[in-house]
Design an enzyme around this catalytic site. Structure first.
Site, short mmCIF file in Angstrom:
data_model
loop_
_atom_site.label_atom_id
_atom_site.label_comp_id
_atom_site.label_asym_id
_atom_site.label_seq_id
_atom_site.Cartn_x
_atom_site.Cartn_y
_atom_site.Cartn_z
N SER A 65 0.65 -1.15 -0.49
CA SER A 65 0.02 0.09 0.00
C SER A 65 0.91 1.11 -0.25
O SER A 65 0.42 2.29 -0.04
CB SER A 65 -1.13 -0.07 1.06
OG SER A 65 -2.21 -1.12 1.42
N LYS A 68 0.51 3.36 -3.08
CA LYS A 68 -0.81 3.89 -3.42
C LYS A 68 -0.63 5.82 -2.65
O LYS A 68 -1.27 6.40 -3.80
CB LYS A 68 -1.90 3.62 -2.29
CG LYS A 68 -2.44 1.98 -2.00
CD LYS A 68 -3.00 2.38 -1.53
CE LYS A 68 -3.83 0.63 -1.42
NZ LYS A 68 -4.75 0.16 0.26
N TYR A 190 -4.27 -2.41 -10.01
CA TYR A 190 -3.88 -2.44 -8.59
C TYR A 190 -3.23 -3.70 -8.42
O TYR A 190 -2.16 -2.75 -7.60
CB TYR A 190 -5.39 -2.72 -8.11
CG TYR A 190 -5.80 -2.62 -6.65
CD1 TYR A 190 -5.36 -1.54 -6.07
CD2 TYR A 190 -5.32 -3.87 -5.22
CE1 TYR A 190 -5.27 -1.35 -4.66
CE2 TYR A 190 -5.54 -3.57 -4.59
CZ TYR A 190 -5.29 -2.28 -3.20
OH TYR A 190 -5.16 -2.36 -2.31
N TYR A 242 -4.72 3.76 8.10
CA TYR A 242 -6.74 3.02 8.54
C TYR A 242 -7.15 3.70 9.87
O TYR A 242 -6.71 4.52 10.61
CB TYR A 242 -5.95 2.13 7.84
CG TYR A 242 -5.46 1.64 6.81
CD1 TYR A 242 -5.88 2.21 5.24
CD2 TYR A 242 -4.30 0.69 6.65
CE1 TYR A 242 -4.82 2.25 4.25
CE2 TYR A 242 -3.55 0.80 5.60
CZ TYR A 242 -3.89 1.19 4.60
OH TYR A 242 -3.08 0.77 3.38
N VAL A 260 1.19 -3.80 4.30
CA VAL A 260 0.83 -5.22 4.21
C VAL A 260 2.53 -6.08 4.38
O VAL A 260 2.56 -7.15 4.83
CB VAL A 260 -0.31 -5.90 4.08
CG1 VAL A 260 -1.62 -5.76 4.93
CG2 VAL A 260 -0.52 -6.27 2.37
O1 DON Z 1 -5.42 -5.00 -1.50
C1 DON Z 1 -4.20 -5.63 -1.20
O2 DON Z 1 -5.33 -5.89 0.46
C2 DON Z 1 -2.88 -4.99 -0.26
N1 DON Z 1 -2.61 -5.30 -1.96
C3 DON Z 1 -2.25 -3.41 0.48
C4 DON Z 1 -3.07 -3.98 1.71
C5 DON Z 1 -2.35 -2.83 2.16
O3 DON Z 1 -0.81 -2.43 1.98
C6 DON Z 1 -2.53 -1.93 3.85
N2 DON Z 1 -1.21 -2.04 3.76
N3 DON Z 1 -1.37 -1.56 5.12
#
Ligand code: DON
Length: 306
Positions: A65, A68, A190, A242, A260
């Site tokens: 993320s 992003k 994405y 978040y 993540v």
């Molecule tokens: O879409 C997802 O769930 C992962 N590619 C990215 C989520 C993420 O990194 C949330 N961050 N802490």
């Protein structure tokens, strides 16, 4: 790099490394479950270009993320303020992959960093670029100074095979008309975007433009305006973690973004960016040790935006 900062980082690293790590690996993306949970690295880059790192700071990890922020920067640069008609700028107070608020807000995600918001940003990039996947990669290559940067097929494929919540989010938003392209195309981009890998050193350098009024560190090249840089930093402060964004602001006091994969990047405007990586996550999906290390750094440097 000033020796005071080096001491602070060394102490913060050693202290957080000595704590029992109560976090857990992100196993919902199968490929991320294979990462060595004991990895721990940190790297700080000052806006004057000096830098310092320790631990596993030269090893690549999945930035997830954190990417992003870069896709938002590119979309904001291209479409300007019209962007905010498609995605809001409010903290969600929910988990990163929540569907909950989309019904209330008729398919307008609360902010560009929760998955739903980042998916809408991907849709906007697809509508505005010849080939969003290639053009975004070029943008990140330029920012990072890594000419051969690629997406990780292994990680992207792993997520494409299991990303049911993201499929649900994209289709749900499409039902409100806030996704203009084919959901499969949007999701492929994405997942590619989230699969980028970097080291802590590369990540701290890449984010330098946001600590430097929108200009790249080495050559001063303008990436985005000062005002856009300010707004992206504001969003990182209010929404970068978040439902734990308040906690991060409270404990660390800097804008930042987590992923993540266990990475976090944070920055002190006009001074430094810092990237930390430790794969085990707390229940909100943010690096357990990474949060602790950054709290130590701002406590002992006595420098934060507050
Ligand atoms: O879409 C997802 O769930 C992962 N590619 C990215 C989520 C993420 O990194 C949330 N961050 N802490």
């Amino acid at each position: 790099m000033n020796s005071n900062y080096q001491n602070i980082i060394e102490n913060a690293y050693n202290l957080s490394n000595s704590l029992e790590n109560k976090g857990k690996l992100a196993t919902y993306i199968p490929e991320l479950a294979n990462v060595d949970p004991s990895k721990f690295g940190v790297h700080m880059t000052k806006v004057d270009g000096t830098h310092f790192g320790m631990g596993d700071h030269l090893e690549k990890f999945s930035i997830q993320s954190i990417a992003k922020v870069l896709s938002l920067a590119l979309a904001y640069k291209i479409v300007g303020e019209k962007l905010w008609e498609r995605v809001d700028v409010e903290p969600s107070g929910t988990k990163f992959d929540s569907l909950l608020l989309l019904e209330n807000y008729r398919g307008i995600p609360r902010n560009p960093f929760i998955n739903s918001g980042a998916i809408v940003i991907c849709d906007i990039l697809i509508s505005n670029l010849d080939n969003a996947s290639i053009d975004f990669l070029e943008f990140v290559r330029d920012l990072s100074g890594i000419p051969d940067l690629t997406y990780s097929d292994q990680i992207a494929d792993s997520e494409k095979a299991t990303g049911y919540r993201n499929v649900a989010l994209c289709n749900f938003i499409k039902s409100f008309g806030n996704i203009k392209n084919e959901p499969n195309e949007v999701l492929d981009f994405y997942f590619d975007m989230c699969s980028i890998e970097m080291t802590c050193q590369q990540l701290s350098y890449t984010f330098g433009f946001l600590a430097n009024g929108g200009r790249q560190l080495v050559d001063g090249q303008k990436i985005i305006s000062k005002s856009k840089s300010k707004r992206i930093n504001s969003l990182m402060l209010t929404c970068g973690f978040y439902d734990e964004s308040g906690e991060f602001a409270f404990k660390v006091g800097l804008p930042g973004k987590s992923g993540v994969g266990g990475g976090i990047v944070a920055l002190y405007p006009h001074n430094y960016t810092i990237a930390v990586w430790s794969p085990k996550l707390n229940p909100s999906g943010n690096s357990f040790k990474g949060m602790k290390l950054l709290e130590e750094v701002t406590t002992h440097s006595e420098l934060s935006i507050f």
